[in-house]
Design an enzyme around this catalytic site. Structure first.
Site, PDB file in Angstrom:
ATOM      1  N   ASP A 216       0.850  -1.184   0.000  1.00 55.98           N
ATOM      2  CA  ASP A 216       0.000   0.000   0.000  1.00 55.98           C
ATOM      3  C   ASP A 216       0.888   1.237   0.000  1.00 55.98           C
ATOM      4  O   ASP A 216       1.802   1.351  -0.804  1.00 55.98           O
ATOM      5  CB  ASP A 216      -0.961  -0.030   1.183  1.00 55.98           C
ATOM      6  CG  ASP A 216      -2.141   0.917   1.000  1.00 55.98           C
ATOM      7  OD1 ASP A 216      -2.270   1.529  -0.074  1.00 55.98           O
ATOM      8  OD2 ASP A 216      -2.934   1.070   1.936  1.00 55.98           O
TER       9      ASP A 216
ATOM     10  N   ARG B  84       0.480   9.322  -6.020  1.00 57.48           N
ATOM     11  CA  ARG B  84       0.420   9.763  -4.614  1.00 57.48           C
ATOM     12  C   ARG B  84       1.785  10.229  -4.097  1.00 57.48           C
ATOM     13  O   ARG B  84       2.365   9.611  -3.215  1.00 57.48           O
ATOM     14  CB  ARG B  84      -0.138   8.659  -3.715  1.00 57.48           C
ATOM     15  CG  ARG B  84      -1.521   8.183  -4.106  1.00 57.48           C
ATOM     16  CD  ARG B  84      -2.087   7.218  -3.085  1.00 57.48           C
ATOM     17  NE  ARG B  84      -3.420   6.757  -3.468  1.00 57.48           N
ATOM     18  CZ  ARG B  84      -4.191   5.961  -2.742  1.00 57.48           C
ATOM     19  NH1 ARG B  84      -3.751   5.537  -1.557  1.00 57.48           N
ATOM     20  NH2 ARG B  84      -5.377   5.595  -3.166  1.00 57.48           N
TER      21      ARG B  84
ATOM     22  N   ASP C 191       1.627   7.414   5.008  1.00 59.17           N
ATOM     23  CA  ASP C 191       0.212   7.760   5.019  1.00 59.17           C
ATOM     24  C   ASP C 191      -0.186   8.468   6.306  1.00 59.17           C
ATOM     25  O   ASP C 191       0.299   8.139   7.396  1.00 59.17           O
ATOM     26  CB  ASP C 191      -0.648   6.505   4.877  1.00 59.17           C
ATOM     27  CG  ASP C 191      -0.773   6.038   3.439  1.00 59.17           C
ATOM     28  OD1 ASP C 191      -0.013   6.558   2.582  1.00 59.17           O
ATOM     29  OD2 ASP C 191      -1.595   5.158   3.172  1.00 59.17           O
TER      30      ASP C 191
END
Length: 522
Positions: A190, A243, A194
């Site tokens: 992932d 991202r 984050d």
């Protein structure tokens, strides 16, 4: 993910794999016990010092890291944990104690504060094991490598994030780290970095993020806009699909980063996010800035960037690239001092300084690498499990947990000085503020429905700290004084249901400047 990255990694991983198979110990520069000081937004909200002033211990396993946390006098007792060796699933277990809340198979920094984790000696590698920061504050992570953390397949850790922050996290500085994966979501990985569910005042500096489908996000969904005040500087993003980062709401300052081989999109500002993007170097990449994969637009202020062999897609539904000639569509005020390097030297200065085991070198703002002064510490020699000591936490106000209820609320007051606004106390921007027309006055936060509040935080604008003298907190619905005191900061009182709460300044040493009036349910 639409484009796998695994095949692009073979050459990069070959040398490391051969060395590991042969048991070769690679020579890595020794890091100091703690080095430099936080930069960017991590310097705001009281600053980020980690475990400075606390006991220093060594740990060579994940279990020993947890033991160091659990053996403290309290969950806020400062501690510096020097890490050396490989931390993995086999040596990371839950440890219990009153000053910690740990778990198996992840480095758990949960419901704690005032901690530094720093790699030393021959280096610290968190192999397939993520670092999870939750309901925590004042955390420093420095000079470590985190690699190949998975959310699917085996083994799994931290939801697949190399470093993940969530649930009321404040003041985190991640510096000189290397975060890497071996593919994208289809390979079980992932994000590398984050932040979600009310994470604020974070800096990522002098770090490498590479070989992943996802660099990192701020906000887990379009409605998760309680995050922000993030600085990214002097980082290398390499071989990433998207991202770098993805921003949902909030404010980010992104400068002096080197972006290489971004395959699908780069800085994705959406859902009302505002990003100041300056003096970065983008090379051989696609759609490095804009709003992508949504119709909820974000904003950016651009200056001094270099776009080297960057391609741009055509605008369309859920696709709003900033290029091919990026222009600013907002203005972002930065509340701290910094010295950006010129974009032309960013590839070179980032190559010399970014990542773990680079000697913690930083730029002097003139494209020249410097070694910062080490913070003196006295490491404990001997066992890796620390011995509890008599250290007591430094007393002081505690940042309330939960969501800042002022965000999205209304505000008014007794008067406002020229150039100031009632709304400035709830915009999340420390560079804007409200002042009364004199030395006293009041400012209120109000809601359309009854709201329970039990704590407020009054933050004075930079340079005016200590101006506010005595004050009262008033339930505006009834006129009752909930509490009174002196000096700005964290204020608590019994939970009260109301529509409007007022902070009344009854004396001051000059003209008060209230930058933020935060309200919390607990």
């Amino acid at each position: 993910m639409r484009r796998p990255v695994a095949l692009r990694l073979l050459a990069a991983l070959a040398t490391t794999a051969i060395a590991a198979a042969m048991g070769v110990a690679l020579s890595i520069p020794q890091a100091s016990a703690a080095s430099g000081s936080a930069t960017g937004y991590a310097t705001r909200n009281g600053g980020t010092t980690g475990g400075a002033g606390g006991q220093t211990v060594r740990a060579t396993t994940g279990t020993a890291i947890h033991a160091a946390l659990c053996n403290r006098a309290s969950s806020s007792t400062p501690i510096i944990i020097q890490v050396e060796g490989t931390i993995n699933h086999g040596n990371t277990s839950k440890v219990s104690g009153n000053s910690c809340n740990t778990a198996d198979d992840v480095i758990e920094l949960k419901q704690i504060s005032n901690v530094t984790i720093i790699g030393v000696g021959n280096g610290a590698v968190f192999d397939q094991l993520g670092i999870h920061i939750r309901e925590a504050s004042n955390i420093i992570i420095q000079n470590v490598t985190v690699r190949n953390v998975k959310k699917s397949g085996s083994p799994t850790s931290n939801g697949g994030d190399a470093i993940g922050m969530e649930s009321t996290v404040r003041n985190v500085w991640v510096d000189h780290v290397t975060l890497e994966a071996s593919g994208g979501e289809s390979e079980g990985f992932d994000g590398l970095f984050d932040m979600k569910n009310n994470t604020q005042y974070v800096t990522l500096s002098y770090s490498i993020l590479r070989n992943s489908g996802r660099g990192g996000l701020v906000g887990s969904s379009e409605s998760d806009r309680s995050n922000g005040f993030i600085t990214y500087h002097h980082n290398l993003y390499e071989n990433i699909d998207s991202r770098t980062p993805l921003l949902r709401g909030g404010i980010a300052h992104i400068y002096n980063n080197h972006y290489v081989s971004l395959h699908e999109s780069g800085i994705n500002s959406r859902a009302g996010a505002q990003a100041k993007v300056e003096n970065n170097y983008f090379k051989s990449s696609k759609d490095v800035l804009g709003t992508f994969y949504t119709n909820e637009r974000g904003y950016w202020q651009v200056s001094g960037n270099i776009f080297d062999n960057v391609t741009w897609s055509s605008p369309g539904s859920e696709n709003y690239p900033a290029g091919p000639n990026p222009q600013s569509n907002t203005t972002v005020s930065i509340p701290y001092s910094y010295r950006p390097d010129g974009a032309g030297c960013v590839p070179d200065i980032v190559r010399q300084t970014a990542g773990a085991n680079k000697g913690l070198k930083v730029s002097d703002g003139n494209c020249s690498p410097q070694t910062p002064t080490a913070t003196p510490t006295s490491p404990t020699t001997g066992p890796t499990t620390p011995t509890p000591g008599p250290t007591s936490p430094t007393p002081g106000p505690t940042q309330p947990g939960g969501t800042n209820l002022s965000i999205g609320a209304g505000s008014d007051g007794s008067s406002k000085a020229s150039g100031t606004s009632y709304g400035n106390v709830r915009d999340g921007d420390m560079s804007t503020y409200w002042s009364p027309t004199g030395s006293t006055g009041h400012i209120s936060i109000k809601w359309g429905s009854s709201t329970t509040v039990s704590a407020i935080v009054i933050r004075e604008a930079s340079g005016s700290e200590g101006t506010i003298g005595s004050w009262q907190v008033i339930n505006h619905d009834t006129g009752a004084v909930l509490t009174s005191g002196s000096r700005a900061g964290v204020v608590t009182f019994p939970p009260t249901s109301l529509h409007k709460i007022t902070f009344k300044i009854t004396s001051s040493a000059g003209t008060p400047k209230v930058a933020e009036f935060e309200t919390y349910a607990r």
